[in-house]
Design an enzyme around this catalytic site. Structure first.
Site, mmCIF file in Angstrom:
data_model
loop_
_atom_site.group_PDB
_atom_site.id
_atom_site.type_symbol
_atom_site.label_atom_id
_atom_site.label_comp_id
_atom_site.label_asym_id
_atom_site.label_seq_id
_atom_site.Cartn_x
_atom_site.Cartn_y
_atom_site.Cartn_z
ATOM 1 C CE LYS A 50 -24.273 6.377 14.602
ATOM 2 N NZ LYS A 50 -25.613 6.827 14.280
ATOM 3 C CG PHE A 106 -31.548 5.909 21.655
ATOM 4 C CD1 PHE A 106 -32.726 5.377 21.177
ATOM 5 C CD2 PHE A 106 -31.352 5.960 23.037
ATOM 6 C CE1 PHE A 106 -33.699 4.905 22.033
ATOM 7 C CE2 PHE A 106 -32.319 5.489 23.902
ATOM 8 C CZ PHE A 106 -33.499 4.965 23.394
ATOM 9 N N PRO A 117 -19.220 18.651 20.822
ATOM 10 C CG PRO A 117 -19.233 19.039 23.118
ATOM 11 C CD PRO A 117 -19.455 19.714 21.803
ATOM 12 C CG ASP A 118 -20.387 11.618 20.495
ATOM 13 O OD1 ASP A 118 -20.967 11.185 21.513
ATOM 14 O OD2 ASP A 118 -20.625 11.192 19.348
ATOM 15 C CB ILE A 144 -23.021 9.188 24.353
ATOM 16 C CG1 ILE A 144 -23.422 7.995 25.204
ATOM 17 C CG2 ILE A 144 -22.520 8.739 22.996
ATOM 18 C CD1 ILE A 144 -24.684 7.306 24.739
ATOM 19 C CG ASN A 182 -33.057 17.322 16.626
ATOM 20 O OD1 ASN A 182 -33.936 16.839 17.320
ATOM 21 N ND2 ASN A 182 -31.817 17.517 17.078
HETATM 22 O O1 C5P Z 1 -23.498 9.592 16.067
HETATM 23 P P1 C5P Z 1 -24.942 9.686 16.358
HETATM 24 O O2 C5P Z 1 -25.430 11.081 16.550
HETATM 25 O O3 C5P Z 1 -25.819 8.921 15.408
HETATM 26 O O4 C5P Z 1 -25.074 8.916 17.758
HETATM 27 C C1 C5P Z 1 -26.271 8.830 18.457
HETATM 28 C C2 C5P Z 1 -25.995 8.607 19.911
HETATM 29 O O5 C5P Z 1 -24.954 9.464 20.346
HETATM 30 C C3 C5P Z 1 -27.183 8.970 20.745
HETATM 31 O O6 C5P Z 1 -27.134 8.152 21.912
HETATM 32 C C4 C5P Z 1 -26.924 10.428 21.083
HETATM 33 O O7 C5P Z 1 -27.597 10.830 22.291
HETATM 34 C C5 C5P Z 1 -25.436 10.467 21.241
HETATM 35 N N1 C5P Z 1 -24.803 11.740 20.843
HETATM 36 C C6 C5P Z 1 -24.208 12.514 21.803
HETATM 37 N N2 C5P Z 1 -23.579 13.680 21.462
HETATM 38 C C7 C5P Z 1 -23.519 14.073 20.174
HETATM 39 C C8 C5P Z 1 -24.118 13.286 19.186
HETATM 40 C C9 C5P Z 1 -24.765 12.128 19.547
HETATM 41 O O8 C5P Z 1 -24.258 12.163 22.975
HETATM 42 N N3 C5P Z 1 -22.909 15.193 19.884
#
Ligand code: C5P
Length: 404
Positions: free
Chosen positions: A342, A328, A310-311, A313, A211
């Protein structure tokens, strides 16, 4: 840990009987973990020897502006840039007078002119010389220019006089400098773990999905937190920006690598603050091709199967990897509502929301405008350069972390 640990201190010693006390000063600074480079003026050499100061500082002492051998190592401009702080102790009446004139007729005065670091003076001279209007006017001018003063003290003088002009004791000079560094580094002793930049999800050995994140915001936060005294670990996807050399940089590519690295760092030293500034790819390829994928003869379409990443954060929160977590939210609509959602869904302490539908701010731009959303409060700083905004954000995060 002392606020002076790892600080690069240039100690200038000018001619005066108090020069012998500077040996103890070097010892105190070294004990606190500072790197001390001593520079002697010609006059100082009549009172202390380069050999003694080399022995206590552990570095060759610099004495001359025109020393070819020394300049071949660290040139005088380099030395002026090297210093985090310049301390002149003792500072003679003559040196003070030369400072006011902006003279550069020896190594030490040249360094003072060439540096952007703070300069501290610990004057030492006969009481009549100190109270002379010429010296007093010079001191006034130097204070106006932002030079900092320690002492002089009052008392018995080597010449038999009594009055103001004695150099402050080494411990008092040391304490003044250490205290100033402590105040300038409110994050001392804290560990901040920050993610930044995009992630790069491989399709095959030559292609990837990524991105537009430039990493500018995350790097600006890392630099500011480090300059305020934090130990900063920066886990970054591929970007063109540079972090300050004191920031511990961990380059990664994919989201999985980024999560692994964050866990590894947190397991080693639990962060006080975790900031997820990275634009993590939500999906990765289900299967990464081991060879370059070929065009399918006769087909105008290609299907790629993606699986969820995986997310990072949310994982850091659920695994309690950090004490305070900041995310963020880059949104194109319903900024506050989505950001609040969020914050709650990911269990964050703060979320920094910005509108990425505007082309003049946010993604890949130098400027940013954000709204910071907490559990029961929001903050909206003015639009600013990301480097300026980072100062505001780090201070806000620190104050909310302390209140937490
Ligand atoms: O859900 P979204 O992508 O909009 O959330 C943004 C926040 O979540 C940012 O702080 C980003 O660094 C974190 N994020 C993450 N892992 C992901 C997606 C987002 O840590 N897979």
């Amino acid at each position: 840990m002392s606020a002076l640990a790892n600080k690069k201190i240039l100690l200038g010693i000018t001619g005066g009987i108090a020069a012998y006390k500077s040996i103890e000063l070097v010892r105190l600074l070294k004990k606190a973990g500072a790197d001390v480079q001593v520079v002697l003026t010609e006059g100082a050499k009549a009172f202390v020897t380069p050999m003694t100061l080399q022995a206590v500082s552990g570095l060759p002492v610099r004495t001359s502006l025109l020393d070819v051998d020394a300049e071949a190592g660290m040139g005088h401009i380099e030395l002026a840039k090297w210093a985090d702080l310049i301390l002149i102790a003792p500072a003679s009446a003559d040196f003070i007078a030369r400072q006011t004139q902006g003279m550069a007729n020896d190594l030490l005065s040249t360094l003072c002119l060439a540096t952007t670091a703070d300069i501290w003076l610990a004057p030492a001279m006969n009481q009549a010389m100190w109270s002379h209007p010429a010296t007093q006017d010079n001191i006034k001018l130097l204070l106006q220019r932002g030079i900092k003063l320690i002492g002089p003290d009052s008392g018995d003088q080597a010449c038999g006089d009594v009055g103001y002009g004695r150099m402050s004791e080494p411990a008092a000079i040391f304490n003044a400098i250490e205290q100033s560094q402590k105040e300038a580094q409110p994050l001392l002793g804290q560990h901040w773990l920050i993610t930044a930049g995009p992630t790069m999800e491989a399709i095959d050995p030559v292609r990837f999905i990524s991105n537009h994140s430039s990493g500018k915001m995350g790097y600006a936060l890392a630099n500011v937190a480090q300059s305020l005294g934090a130990k900063v670990s920066l886990v970054s996807g591929p970007v063109a920006v540079k972090a300050s050399t004191e920031v511990e940089l961990h380059p990664v590519k994919s989201a999985l690598d980024m999560l692994d690295k964050c866990r590894e760092i947190a397991a080693d030293n639990q962060p006080d603050v975790f900031i997820g500034a990275a634009a993590v790819a939500d999906f990765r390829l289900k299967d990464v091709a081991s060879q370059k994928m070929k065009k399918q003869a006769g087909s105008d379409e290609m299907q790629l199967t993606l699986v969820k990443n995986p997310d990072i954060i949310a994982t850091m929160v659920s695994e309690q990897q950090a004490k305070f977590v900041v995310g963020f939210a880059a949104e194109t609509q319903n900024l506050l509502a989505y950001a609040k959602d969020k914050l709650t869904r990911k269990g964050l302490d703060l979320i920094i929301a910005n509108d990425v539908s505007r082309s003049d701010i946010g993604f890949n731009q130098d400027q940013n405008q954000v709204t910071v959303v907490g559990k029961d409060q929001t903050w909206t700083p003015e639009q600013a350069a990301k480097t300026e905004l980072a100062k505001y954000l780090v201070t806000l995060i620190q104050s909310q972390y302390q209140a937490h």
